[in-house]
Design a protein around this motif. Structure first.
Motif, PDB file in Angstrom:
ATOM      1  N   GLN A  38       0.809  -1.216   0.000  1.00 54.17           N
ATOM      2  CA  GLN A  38       0.000   0.000   0.000  1.00 54.17           C
ATOM      3  C   GLN A  38       0.846   1.271   0.000  1.00 54.17           C
ATOM      4  OE1 GLN A  38      -3.180   0.026   2.941  1.00 54.17           O
ATOM      5  NE2 GLN A  38      -3.204  -2.213   3.004  1.00 54.17           N
ATOM      6  N   TYR A  39       2.145   1.150   0.310  1.00 58.73           N
ATOM      7  CA  TYR A  39       3.006   2.326   0.374  1.00 58.73           C
ATOM      8  C   TYR A  39       3.417   2.784  -1.021  1.00 58.73           C
ATOM      9  CZ  TYR A  39       3.501   1.014   5.304  1.00 58.73           C
ATOM     10  OH  TYR A  39       3.258   0.693   6.607  1.00 58.73           O
ATOM     11  N   ASP A  40       3.645   4.066  -1.154  1.00 58.90           N
ATOM     12  CA  ASP A  40       4.154   4.609  -2.412  1.00 58.90           C
ATOM     13  C   ASP A  40       5.656   4.375  -2.535  1.00 58.90           C
ATOM     14  OD1 ASP A  40       1.697   5.859  -3.414  1.00 58.90           O
ATOM     15  OD2 ASP A  40       1.891   7.134  -1.648  1.00 58.90           O
ATOM     16  N   ALA A  41       6.331   4.320  -1.398  1.00 55.47           N
ATOM     17  CA  ALA A  41       7.781   4.096  -1.418  1.00 55.47           C
ATOM     18  C   ALA A  41       8.211   3.410  -0.137  1.00 55.47           C
ATOM     19  CB  ALA A  41       8.531   5.420  -1.577  1.00 55.47           C
ATOM     20  N   CYS A  42       9.228   2.566  -0.249  1.00 56.94           N
ATOM     21  CA  CYS A  42       9.829   1.914   0.910  1.00 56.94           C
ATOM     22  C   CYS A  42      11.338   2.099   0.833  1.00 56.94           C
ATOM     23  CB  CYS A  42       9.503   0.418   0.937  1.00 56.94           C
ATOM     24  SG  CYS A  42       7.804   0.028   1.357  1.00 56.94           S
ATOM     25  N   VAL A  43      11.929   2.463   1.944  1.00 61.42           N
ATOM     26  CA  VAL A  43      13.385   2.625   2.008  1.00 61.42           C
ATOM     27  C   VAL A  43      13.957   1.550   2.913  1.00 61.42           C
ATOM     28  CG1 VAL A  43      15.285   4.110   2.723  1.00 61.42           C
ATOM     29  CG2 VAL A  43      13.293   5.102   1.585  1.00 61.42           C
ATOM     30  N   PHE A  44      14.964   0.832   2.437  1.00 59.80           N
ATOM     31  CA  PHE A  44      15.622  -0.210   3.210  1.00 59.80           C
ATOM     32  C   PHE A  44      17.063   0.192   3.459  1.00 59.80           C
ATOM     33  CE2 PHE A  44      12.269  -2.003   0.619  1.00 59.80           C
ATOM     34  CZ  PHE A  44      11.537  -2.729   1.539  1.00 59.80           C
ATOM     35  N   ALA A  59       3.736  -3.650  -7.266  1.00 58.73           N
ATOM     36  CA  ALA A  59       4.318  -3.113  -8.497  1.00 58.73           C
ATOM     37  C   ALA A  59       4.434  -1.594  -8.454  1.00 58.73           C
ATOM     38  CB  ALA A  59       3.472  -3.543  -9.692  1.00 58.73           C
ATOM     39  N   LYS A  60       3.540  -0.951  -7.695  1.00 60.22           N
ATOM     40  CA  LYS A  60       3.547   0.513  -7.632  1.00 60.22           C
ATOM     41  C   LYS A  60       4.461   1.057  -6.534  1.00 60.22           C
ATOM     42  CE  LYS A  60      -1.190   0.949  -9.393  1.00 60.22           C
ATOM     43  NZ  LYS A  60      -2.558   1.470  -9.117  1.00 60.22           N
ATOM     44  N   THR A  61       5.024   0.169  -5.748  1.00 62.18           N
ATOM     45  CA  THR A  61       5.859   0.611  -4.633  1.00 62.18           C
ATOM     46  C   THR A  61       7.281   0.887  -5.101  1.00 62.18           C
ATOM     47  OG1 THR A  61       4.561  -0.750  -3.113  1.00 62.18           O
ATOM     48  CG2 THR A  61       6.680   0.059  -2.319  1.00 62.18           C
ATOM     49  N   ARG A  62       7.751   2.093  -4.846  1.00 66.51           N
ATOM     50  CA  ARG A  62       9.130   2.464  -5.187  1.00 66.51           C
ATOM     51  C   ARG A  62      10.044   1.965  -4.065  1.00 66.51           C
ATOM     52  NH1 ARG A  62      11.726   6.541  -8.244  1.00 66.51           N
ATOM     53  NH2 ARG A  62      13.676   7.304  -7.303  1.00 66.51           N
ATOM     54  N   ALA A  63      10.979   1.086  -4.384  1.00 63.29           N
ATOM     55  CA  ALA A  63      11.870   0.517  -3.376  1.00 63.29           C
ATOM     56  C   ALA A  63      13.280   1.062  -3.557  1.00 63.29           C
ATOM     57  CB  ALA A  63      11.884  -1.005  -3.480  1.00 63.29           C
ATOM     58  N   ARG A 256      15.402  13.024  -3.125  1.00 69.52           N
ATOM     59  CA  ARG A 256      15.057  12.610  -4.489  1.00 69.52           C
ATOM     60  C   ARG A 256      13.796  11.751  -4.510  1.00 69.52           C
ATOM     61  NH1 ARG A 256      20.783  12.470  -4.797  1.00 69.52           N
ATOM     62  NH2 ARG A 256      20.882  10.258  -4.262  1.00 69.52           N
ATOM     63  N   ILE A 257      13.617  10.938  -3.467  1.00 66.48           N
ATOM     64  CA  ILE A 257      12.404  10.111  -3.388  1.00 66.48           C
ATOM     65  C   ILE A 257      11.170  10.990  -3.219  1.00 66.48           C
ATOM     66  CG2 ILE A 257      11.169   8.390  -2.000  1.00 66.48           C
ATOM     67  CD1 ILE A 257      13.897   7.152  -1.358  1.00 66.48           C
ATOM     68  N   TYR A 258      11.249  11.972  -2.324  1.00 67.12           N
ATOM     69  CA  TYR A 258      10.121  12.873  -2.110  1.00 67.12           C
ATOM     70  C   TYR A 258       9.814  13.671  -3.382  1.00 67.12           C
ATOM     71  CZ  TYR A 258      10.088  11.964   2.910  1.00 67.12           C
ATOM     72  OH  TYR A 258       9.989  11.362   4.137  1.00 67.12           O
ATOM     73  N   GLU A 259      10.839  14.114  -4.084  1.00 65.65           N
ATOM     74  CA  GLU A 259      10.635  14.852  -5.330  1.00 65.65           C
ATOM     75  C   GLU A 259       9.895  14.004  -6.352  1.00 65.65           C
ATOM     76  OE1 GLU A 259      14.499  16.068  -6.528  1.00 65.65           O
ATOM     77  OE2 GLU A 259      14.666  17.671  -5.028  1.00 65.65           O
ATOM     78  N   HIS A 260      10.276  12.720  -6.433  1.00 66.74           N
ATOM     79  CA  HIS A 260       9.619  11.808  -7.364  1.00 66.74           C
ATOM     80  C   HIS A 260       8.144  11.619  -6.997  1.00 66.74           C
ATOM     81  CE1 HIS A 260       9.026   8.327 -10.003  1.00 66.74           C
ATOM     82  NE2 HIS A 260       8.429   7.749  -8.978  1.00 66.74           N
ATOM     83  N   LEU A 261       7.880  11.436  -5.702  1.00 67.21           N
ATOM     84  CA  LEU A 261       6.502  11.187  -5.268  1.00 67.21           C
ATOM     85  C   LEU A 261       5.618  12.417  -5.444  1.00 67.21           C
ATOM     86  CD1 LEU A 261       7.151   9.148  -1.978  1.00 67.21           C
ATOM     87  CD2 LEU A 261       6.423   8.272  -4.202  1.00 67.21           C
ATOM     88  N   LEU A 262       6.219  13.591  -5.275  1.00 66.04           N
ATOM     89  CA  LEU A 262       5.435  14.830  -5.398  1.00 66.04           C
ATOM     90  C   LEU A 262       5.310  15.301  -6.846  1.00 66.04           C
ATOM     91  CD1 LEU A 262       6.890  16.728  -2.297  1.00 66.04           C
ATOM     92  CD2 LEU A 262       4.624  15.691  -2.516  1.00 66.04           C
TER      93      LEU A 262
END
Length: 263
Positions: A38-44, A59-63, A256-262
């Protein structure tokens, strides 16, 4: 962090019955399977953690993999001569340090730490532990008859690193990356640790000594304590490696992740 892995280790450390462990962990896994897609992005913090979740990432989750960072301005090398050793009750040489909170993985590391310490005390090696696991360390040391300085909470940890010759982290459990390793390296301390302690960090033999047997750990500690050239070489490489994990630099990757999501 892989929460289901952490939950399993935590329950095992408390001696929970096997059936209960499996029941609780299976519920955590189900939650992970439901929530993560359900998340838009996950950071590991490591590739290993990402792979643990790879099958349930939608498939929609940015990892992304962004390692944990360290404040290399706070944790920095300072000269031994600038610190009064009497303030901490530490000797002038052959001092080995471990730091950690009072968690199961750090208690296990302290127990292992003291096992090795018991074999090295005749060589004049002094061991110290600080932060909240110090209480556990002091009790265990008294029981084993091993001399140890339990420092407790220390406001200026970089001063203790300055009085330390080697940082020893015999970690055999715990998940995620170990910030204590990066902090010690940022202070230009040669580190002896295990593969689990170095997990998630790109370290080579010139920046950190990674071994997985008590005998080899003792050999590495003595080698670093008695070989000033090797100790200096590892110390310098440790600092250079830690600079690659500077927290302010790594935060740019989050940007960069936040920029992509926004968009």
């Amino acid at each position: 962090d892989v929460y289901s892995h952490r939950m399993r280790e935590l329950l095992e450390s408390f001696g929970a019955p096997k059936q209960k462990i499996e029941r609780v962990v299976s519920r955590v896994v189900k939650l992970e399977e439901q929530l993560i897609p359900q998340y838009d992005a996950c950071v590991f913090v490591s590739q290993r953690d990402l792979e643990a979740y790879r099958s349930i990432l939608g498939a929609k989750t940015r990892a992304s993999v962004i390692p944990n960072g360290v404040d290399t301005q706070r944790f920095r090398p300072i000269s031994r001569q600038s610190v009064n050793p009497a303030r901490y009750g530490l000797p002038q040489s052959k001092t080995v340090l471990f730091t950690g909170s009072d968690m199961y993985q750090n208690r296990g590391a302290v127990d292992h730490h003291l096992e090795v310490a018991s074999h090295l005390r005749i060589r004049g090696v002094h061991f110290a532990v600080n932060v909240s696991v110090s209480g556990h360390a002091a009790k265990r040391a008294r029981r084993l008859g091993v001399p140890l300085t339990a420092l407790g909470y220390v406001e200026h940890l970089e001063e203790v690193y300055a009085l330390t010759d080697v940082y020893y982290a015999p970690i055999y459990s715990g998940t995620g990356t170990k910030l204590k390793i990066l902090e010690a390296m940022a202070c230009a301390k040669p580190v002896v640790t295990t593969p689990r302690g170095a997990e998630g960090l790109e370290l080579d033999g010139e920046a950190c000594v990674v071994v997985d047997e008590p005998e080899k750990e003792a050999e590495a500690l003595l080698g670093l304590l008695e070989d000033a050239e090797w100790r200096l070489r590892v110390s310098e490489n440790a600092r250079r490696t830690a600079l690659k994990y500077e927290g302010r630099t790594l935060l740019k990757a989050y940007g960069r992740i936040y920029e992509h999501l926004l968009g």
